[in-house]
Scaffold this motif. Structure first.
Motif: not given
Length: 451
Positions: A416-422, A427-429, A445-451
């Motif tokens: 989580k510390k590095h994913i936004m730098d990658i 992108d599709t993730i 690490v993303f904004e929004g409600d995915f759950l």
């Protein structure tokens, strides 16, 4: 459900102490949610023991409690049994036998939940139908599903999962299905069972309790296609490629959102859930509906309207990223299916993969082969998380993925510390891993409600 308490006492040979005319209106294994009129079963789990909450359940007006620890509780509304899980199953079987409606059992290595949802929706378009909610598909969940079937229902669809041999047989003895559906034979739980052949044997235990009914199978599966009918059941075969199919998907069209439209019989179905594998799941559901003489058009429309459950190929677009949340669970076969969906997106494709569990001696090779499949399908970036991350990396590099495109992290907090730098906008993730890997935490690490 409505069962007189006296009949439950008789079932367990417990002797009648309470008012035999008291009506039991439900079953609970959770003292936090038990309602007046329900009977409470004290189940011992990995992290809790229901016996510790018997008094609380009775205080909340449970009409009785079923326990296996003698001398700990006393009263007219305590029923002692040797095994409370078995007792729960025995009572569920008793209730199921009182319902003269078709029961459909759905099992298989992958696609059980989607197929169950498709089947429930297809039948509900024509009949009053009950079906498994959430993930209640194990040794306690299946009985609870049976208890949830209303007495005026016209059909019931029950999902059955397993970890070991013998479990499907036990669940089938409760469900007593009129129709059994097997989605496929994959590699989930291969660490416990040792081979696909043993998984096949375990899944087909459902046939022991299929009497004068139907077995519906995915005939594109190399193991399921070999099953032949007999005097106990008729085999119905569905698929896309196999020969001698009863229900075949024709005129298949891939849509812009990676869903599919196809024809079966005289019905055109457009799916809302992406992935070509869901055509098979839809065919299985359509076959059930057709056997029970549901309206074909209504069944097709209901199947097409189904959407995925939480963390099962949920697709969200947030702040320029397309995120495929498939973090509910994973095995080698479902990983390949998810990668097949990811590869069809435009732009850069990123796979964030956690450990696959319950693989036993197959652990390293299955993770390596998944890495190979990523590279073979030209996924651009691999973010591997967990103890098997290096195995993902090895497999990907063996098939040509450049090391600079692979990022290995020992745990989710580090990732989580590095994913936004990658990752990059556009992108599709894909985020996927076994339930115990808790890969949904990456979504934080993303904004929004995915759950």
């Amino acid at each position: 459900m409505r069962i007189q308490l006296g009949k439950i006492y008789d079932l367990f040979a417990a002797g009648l102490k309470a008012n035999k005319k008291t009506v039991v209106t439900g079953v609970s294994i959770d003292s936090r949610t038990v309602k007046p009129g329900e009977i409470f079963f004290a189940i011992k789990g990995e992290n809790f023991d229901g016996h510790d909450f018997v008094n609380k359940a009775l205080e909340q007006k449970a009409v009785a409690a079923v326990c296996s620890k003698k001398d700990k509780y006393a009263g007219d509304n305590i029923i002692y049994v040797e095994d409370t899980v078995k007792a729960l199953q025995d009572l569920a079987r008793f209730y199921r036998q009182s319902l003269e409606i078709p029961f459909i059992a759905v099992t298989g290595s992958n696609g059980k939940t989607t197929t169950k949802d498709y089947t429930g929706a297809a039948l509900a378009a024509s009949f009053k139908t009950d079906y498994t909610k959430g993930n209640l598909n194990n040794q306690t969940g299946v009985p609870l599903t049976v208890f949830s079937v209303r007495q005026d229902s016209q059909a019931a669809v029950v999902e059955m999962g397993m970890n070991n041999a013998g479990e499907i047989k036990q669940l089938s003895s409760v469900v007593l299905p009129d129709i059994a559906v097997i989605t496929n034979i994959g590699t989930s739980h291969i660490g416990n069972l040792g081979s696909r052949e043993n998984i096949f044997k375990a899944k087909t235990e459902v046939l022991d309790y299929l009497d004068n009914g139907y077995l519906i199978v995915n005939a594109d599966d190399d193991m399921l296609r070999r099953i032949k009918g007999n005097h106990k059941y008729k085999v119905i075969r569905v698929g896309i490629l196999a020969d001698d199919l009863d229900y075949r998907a024709r005129d298949i069209v891939k849509n812009a959102d990676n869903t599919y439209t196809f024809s079966v019989s005289d019905t055109r179905i457009t799916l809302s859930i992406p992935g070509i594998h869901n055509i098979i799941n839809a065919l299985l559901a359509f076959a059930v509906a057709d056997i029970l003489k549901a309206d074909r058009k209504a069944a097709g429309e209901a199947i097409g309207a189904c959407t995925n459950q939480i963390m099962r190929t949920q697709i969200s677009i947030i702040d320029g990223y397309t995120v495929i949340n498939d973090a509910y669970n994973a095995n080698f076969d479902s990983m390949r299916m998810a990668i097949d969906i990811l590869k069809n997106y435009r732009g850069r494709k990123v796979a964030v993969l956690g450990d696959m569990l319950e693989l036993g001696d197959f652990e390293e090779i299955m993770h390596e082969r998944t890495g190979e499949y990523l590279a073979y399908n030209k996924i651009d970036v691999l973010i591997a998380v967990g103890k098997n991350a290096d195995c993902y990396k090895k497999g990907a590099m063996d098939f040509g993925m450049e090391e600079k495109s692979i990022h290995v992290f020992s745990d989710i907090p580090q990732a989580k510390k590095h994913i936004m730098d990658i990752i990059c906008k556009g992108d599709t993730i894909l985020i996927k891993g076994s339930r115990g890997s808790s890969m949904e935490k990456v979504l934080e690490v993303f904004e929004g409600d995915f759950l």
